[in-house]
Design a protein around this motif. Structure first.
Motif, PDB file in Angstrom:
ATOM      1  N   GLU A   1       0.834  -1.202   0.000  1.00 39.57           N
ATOM      2  CA  GLU A   1       0.000   0.000   0.000  1.00 39.57           C
ATOM      3  C   GLU A   1       0.871   1.254   0.000  1.00 39.57           C
ATOM      4  O   GLU A   1       0.629   2.194  -0.765  1.00 39.57           O
ATOM      5  CB  GLU A   1      -0.925   0.012   1.219  1.00 39.57           C
ATOM      6  CG  GLU A   1      -1.811   1.236   1.278  1.00 39.57           C
ATOM      7  CD  GLU A   1      -2.600   1.347   2.557  1.00 39.57           C
ATOM      8  OE1 GLU A   1      -3.556   2.139   2.571  1.00 39.57           O
ATOM      9  OE2 GLU A   1      -2.260   0.655   3.543  1.00 39.57           O
ATOM     10  N   HIS A   2       1.895   1.281   0.855  1.00 41.05           N
ATOM     11  CA  HIS A   2       2.799   2.431   0.892  1.00 41.05           C
ATOM     12  C   HIS A   2       3.518   2.599  -0.440  1.00 41.05           C
ATOM     13  O   HIS A   2       3.680   3.719  -0.932  1.00 41.05           O
ATOM     14  CB  HIS A   2       3.817   2.288   2.027  1.00 41.05           C
ATOM     15  CG  HIS A   2       3.246   2.522   3.383  1.00 41.05           C
ATOM     16  ND1 HIS A   2       2.752   3.747   3.785  1.00 41.05           N
ATOM     17  CD2 HIS A   2       3.076   1.691   4.437  1.00 41.05           C
ATOM     18  CE1 HIS A   2       2.310   3.664   5.018  1.00 41.05           C
ATOM     19  NE2 HIS A   2       2.490   2.419   5.444  1.00 41.05           N
TER      20      HIS A   2
ATOM     21  N   ASN B   1       1.052   4.025  -2.949  1.00 46.64           N
ATOM     22  CA  ASN B   1       0.810   5.447  -2.667  1.00 46.64           C
ATOM     23  C   ASN B   1       1.980   6.300  -3.128  1.00 46.64           C
ATOM     24  O   ASN B   1       1.782   7.380  -3.698  1.00 46.64           O
ATOM     25  CB  ASN B   1       0.556   5.669  -1.179  1.00 46.64           C
ATOM     26  CG  ASN B   1      -0.837   5.292  -0.764  1.00 46.64           C
ATOM     27  OD1 ASN B   1      -1.725   5.134  -1.597  1.00 46.64           O
ATOM     28  ND2 ASN B   1      -1.043   5.111   0.530  1.00 46.64           N
TER      29      ASN B   1
ATOM     30  N   HIS C   1       1.748   9.260  -5.921  1.00 49.77           N
ATOM     31  CA  HIS C   1       2.177  10.630  -5.654  1.00 49.77           C
ATOM     32  C   HIS C   1       3.226  11.074  -6.674  1.00 49.77           C
ATOM     33  O   HIS C   1       3.190  12.216  -7.147  1.00 49.77           O
ATOM     34  CB  HIS C   1       2.739  10.770  -4.237  1.00 49.77           C
ATOM     35  CG  HIS C   1       1.683  10.762  -3.177  1.00 49.77           C
ATOM     36  ND1 HIS C   1       0.763  11.771  -3.046  1.00 49.77           N
ATOM     37  CD2 HIS C   1       1.396   9.863  -2.200  1.00 49.77           C
ATOM     38  CE1 HIS C   1      -0.048  11.504  -2.046  1.00 49.77           C
ATOM     39  NE2 HIS C   1       0.315  10.342  -1.512  1.00 49.77           N
TER      40      HIS C   1
END
Length: 136
Positions: free
Chosen positions: A55-56, A59, A63
Motif C-alpha cells: 500500500e505504501h 501510494n 504521488h
C-alpha cells in the motif's frame, strides 16, 4: 486472546496431573493447537506487513505520477489552452471578490465577498451538500 487462553489452560493442566496419561494426551493436543494458533497469527502478521508495504509503495508511485503529471501538463497543453489545475473542494477567493466588486458598492463588496466565500467553504466541507441537484 485464544492463544493466551490456551497457554493458561496448559499451565493449569501441567500443575494438575503430571502422571495421568489422559491429562498428558489432552495437554499434548492443547499444545499442538496452541502452536497452530501461534503459527496462524504469525502468518497473518506477515501478510498484514506485506500488504501495508505494498500500500505504501502504491501510494508513493501515485504521488510521484501525480507530480510528473502536474509538472508536464502545462507543457503538453501549451499557452493557448484555457485549462487550470484546481484542488477538489477548494475555492478561489479572488473570484468572489471580483464578482462582489461588480455587484455591490465598494464599501460593501469586501464584506459580501468574505461572507459568501466563508459560506461556500463551509458548504463544501459537508459531504451531503450538493449545489446542483437534479430534479425530475
Amino acid at each position: 486472546m485464544k492463544i493466551e487462553d490456551l497457554k493458561g489452560k496448559l499451565q493449569v493442566m501441567k500443575h494438575i496431573g503430571q502422571d495421568d496419561a489422559a491429562v498428558q494426551k489432552k495437554m499434548e493436543e492443547m499444545n499442538n493447537e496452541l502452536q497452530e494458533k501461534i503459527y496462524d497469527l504469525q502468518d497473518l502478521e506477515s501478510t498484514n506487513k506485506a500488504l501495508i508495504y505494498k500500500e505504501h509503495q502504491s501510494n508513493d508511485e501515485l504521488h510521484e505520477a501525480r507530480k510528473v503529471l502536474i509538472q508536464g501538463l502545462p507543457e503538453l497543453l501549451g499557452i493557448r489552452t484555457n485549462i487550470g489545475l484546481k484542488r477538489m473542494r477548494e475555492l478561489d477567493p479572488k473570484t468572489f471578490h471580483d464578482t462582489c466588486k461588480s455587484r455591490f458598492p465598494p464599501d460593501e463588496a469586501e464584506i459580501q465577498a468574505t461572507t459568501l466565500y466563508s459560506s461556500w467553504q463551509e458548504n463544501l466541507k459537508n459531504p451531503d451538500w450538493h449545489p446542483i441537484s437534479r430534479r425530475n
